[in-house]
Enzyme design. Structure first.
Site, PDB file in Angstrom:
ATOM      1  N   ALA A 119       0.860  -1.188   0.000  1.00 32.20           N
ATOM      2  CA  ALA A 119       0.000   0.000   0.000  1.00 32.20           C
ATOM      3  C   ALA A 119       0.894   1.234   0.000  1.00 32.20           C
ATOM      4  CB  ALA A 119      -0.909  -0.007   1.221  1.00 32.20           C
ATOM      5  N   LYS A 120       0.333   2.361  -0.260  1.00 36.50           N
ATOM      6  CA  LYS A 120       1.064   3.632  -0.179  1.00 36.50           C
ATOM      7  C   LYS A 120       0.034   4.742  -0.112  1.00 36.50           C
ATOM      8  CE  LYS A 120       5.476   4.732  -0.294  1.00 36.50           C
ATOM      9  NZ  LYS A 120       6.587   3.917   0.229  1.00 36.50           N
ATOM     10  N   GLY A 121       0.441   5.871   0.436  1.00 37.62           N
ATOM     11  CA  GLY A 121      -0.482   6.998   0.504  1.00 37.62           C
ATOM     12  C   GLY A 121       0.264   8.300   0.398  1.00 37.62           C
TER      13      GLY A 121
END
Ligand code: NAD
Length: 458
Positions: A119-121
């Site tokens: 994931a990444k944000g």
């Protein structure tokens, strides 16, 4: 954290594509060619993120004005477990970049076998222009907007560019306020120790880079260098990762000949005294100028005569235009994406090994996983325990990647020694399977197998 607002050191006439998304695609496509046996449709499934969330929210600024901010959280895969990946604050954050980085996290976690997906944000903002109060408001509001898209068993953020332990503390606090009565510590890693952060997290990436190097050399693929003891090491950077790597290599008997920061580098072929470097940096804000060292540029540093080169600062540092001048026998990607695909080809053809980022800097996510486990168990492991577990996982990951790499039919003459290769530059690069491609193939195969074992739903 590094200053990504500074452009990478790229020649004005450099024709290479240096966009992170394009590079990630190129790397994945190389692995894809070696995954012919994979069940039809799975590659397409892995190319697209499982879920992308885009939010827009208002924040009241210190001067009383109101500004809108855009944020993203991309969950690439949940096949192996909850999503895991950093949140970055930067004015150039885009949904596409975040998606590319989320996919890389899936592969990184699979290589070290931590039970997370990728994931990444990110939030589009310029943290240099924001006060601490504004950063806190942005963080709290962003977490509120994400709602149950993050959670201890769904998707677990961590620090990334321009976010740190303080940001993680605000995320934890906000999430807990929204979920009273539950143990919310495992919702985020990279927290301050007081709030459940893990011993060893700060040094984990640099130490992990050392551990993978140590194991790789033991395997004997570079016959003239079977141990780090006595090896000369040049490290680009002097941040969290570079410092921890320098100490780990020095403690194992290596000679650290160069270090650098954004103002330039220092070189001493006899070896730098790390205590002197630390004191000088503390006093002067840069390593440049340390007495009895030669001042060099960051470009010079990469091309120094040394055994091991560790880019530990920025992406796109070893490119088509300078890969031919690298003199190290081994390159360790402690930073994310410091070697471009064109440079990979040149280094491979010259018989120079590159331990890829998804292996070499996976120590950070590994200890983040340990933090999550400790939080779930309401436990606290001591530093020796954390580092012992890290060592075991990093060494196993190297063995697995090298075994996968050996499984490919490698063109003769390519490996193992630069000097032994008859005419390495004559090899067609399409024939070459480098360690990055092998690592990606290994990771994709693992996630594919787990997908099939779980069974395509319904
Ligand atoms: P950091 O901010 O602590 O250090 C960055 C270093 O880069 C500093 O020494 C800075 O002076 C130097 N730098 C900045 N601009 C430069 C320039 N133009 N030329 C040369 N050096 C320059 O960051 P960090 O946490 O050490 O991260 C370094 C790299 O490792 C990044 O690529 C990051 O994405 C990657 N990484 C970090 C972790 C982690 O756990 N910290 C995990 C995985 C990957």
């Amino acid at each position: 954290m590094i200053d990504p607002i500074e452009p990478p050191l790229v020649g004005a006439d450099n024709p290479e594509e240096l966009n992170p998304l394009a590079i990630a695609r190129q790397q994945f496509n190389r692995a894809r060619e070696k995954l012919a046996g994979l069940k039809k449709g799975l590659i397409e499934f892995f190319e697209a993120p499982k879920r992308s969330v885009a939010v827009c929210f208002p924040v009241e600024m210190e001067d009383g004005s109101v500004r809108s901010f855009h944020g993203f959280r991309v969950l690439h895969s949940r096949v192996m477990g909850p999503g895991k990946g950093g949140i970055r604050y930067h004015r150039d954050v885009t949904a596409a970049e975040v998606a590319a980085l989320a996919a890389l996290m899936t592969w990184k976690c699979a290589i070290v076998k931590v039970p997370f997906g990728g994931a990444k944000g990110g939030v589009v903002c310029n943290p240099k222009e924001l006060s601490e109060t504004e950063l806190r408001r942005i963080t709290r509001r962003f977490v509120h907007e994400l709602g149950d898209n993050i959670g201890p068993h769904t998707d677990i953020p961590a620090p990334d560019l321009y976010t740190n332990e303080q940001t993680m503390a605000w995320i934890f606090d906000t999430y807990e306020a929204l979920h009273p009565g539950a143990n919310s510590r495992p919702v985020v890693t990279g927290k301050p120790i007081d709030l459940g952060g893990s011993a060893g997290r700060r040094d984990a990436t640099g130490l992990g880079a050392f551990l993978v190097t140590e194991r790789f050399l033991e395997l004997g693929l570079i016959p003239s260098m079977v141990s780090v003891a006595g090896a000369t090491v040049a490290i680009q950077g002097y941040g969290q990762v570079a410092k921890a790597a320098a100490h780990a290599f020095r403690d194992a008997g290596a000679i650290i000949v160069a270090l650098s920061d954004s103002q330039g580098g220092i070189y001493d072929p006899k070896g730098l005294d790390l205590m002197d470097v630390a004191n000088y940096k503390q006093e002067h804000g840069t390593v440049v100028g340390l007495p009895e060292t030669k001042t060099i540029t960051n470009e010079d540093l990469l091309e120094l005569e040394c055994d091991i080169l560790i880019p530990a600062a920025l992406g796109n540092q070893i490119r088509q235009d300078n890969a031919g001048r690298i003199q190290a026998k081994l390159v360790i990607e402690a930073a994310n994406a410091p070697v471009t695909p064109a440079a990979d080809d040149i280094l491979s053809a010259r018989g120079i090994f590159v331990l890829p980022d998804i292996l070499a800097n996976a120590g950070g996510v590994t200890v983040s996983y340990f933090e999550w486990v400790q939080n779930i168990e309401n436990e606290e492991w001591d530093l020796d325990d954390v580092n012992r577990r890290l060592k075991w996982r990093m060494r196993r990951a190297v063995d697995d990647v090298v075994e996968c790499w050996r499984g490919f039919d490698l063109p003769t003459g390519l490996i193992p020694e630069i000097d032994d290769a008859e005419d390495p530059s004559a090899l067609a690069t399409s024939d070459i399977v480098d360690l990055r491609t092998a690592a990606l193939v290994l990771a994709v195969r693992r996630v594919a197998q787990a997908t099939l074992e779980r069974g395509i739903w319904p």
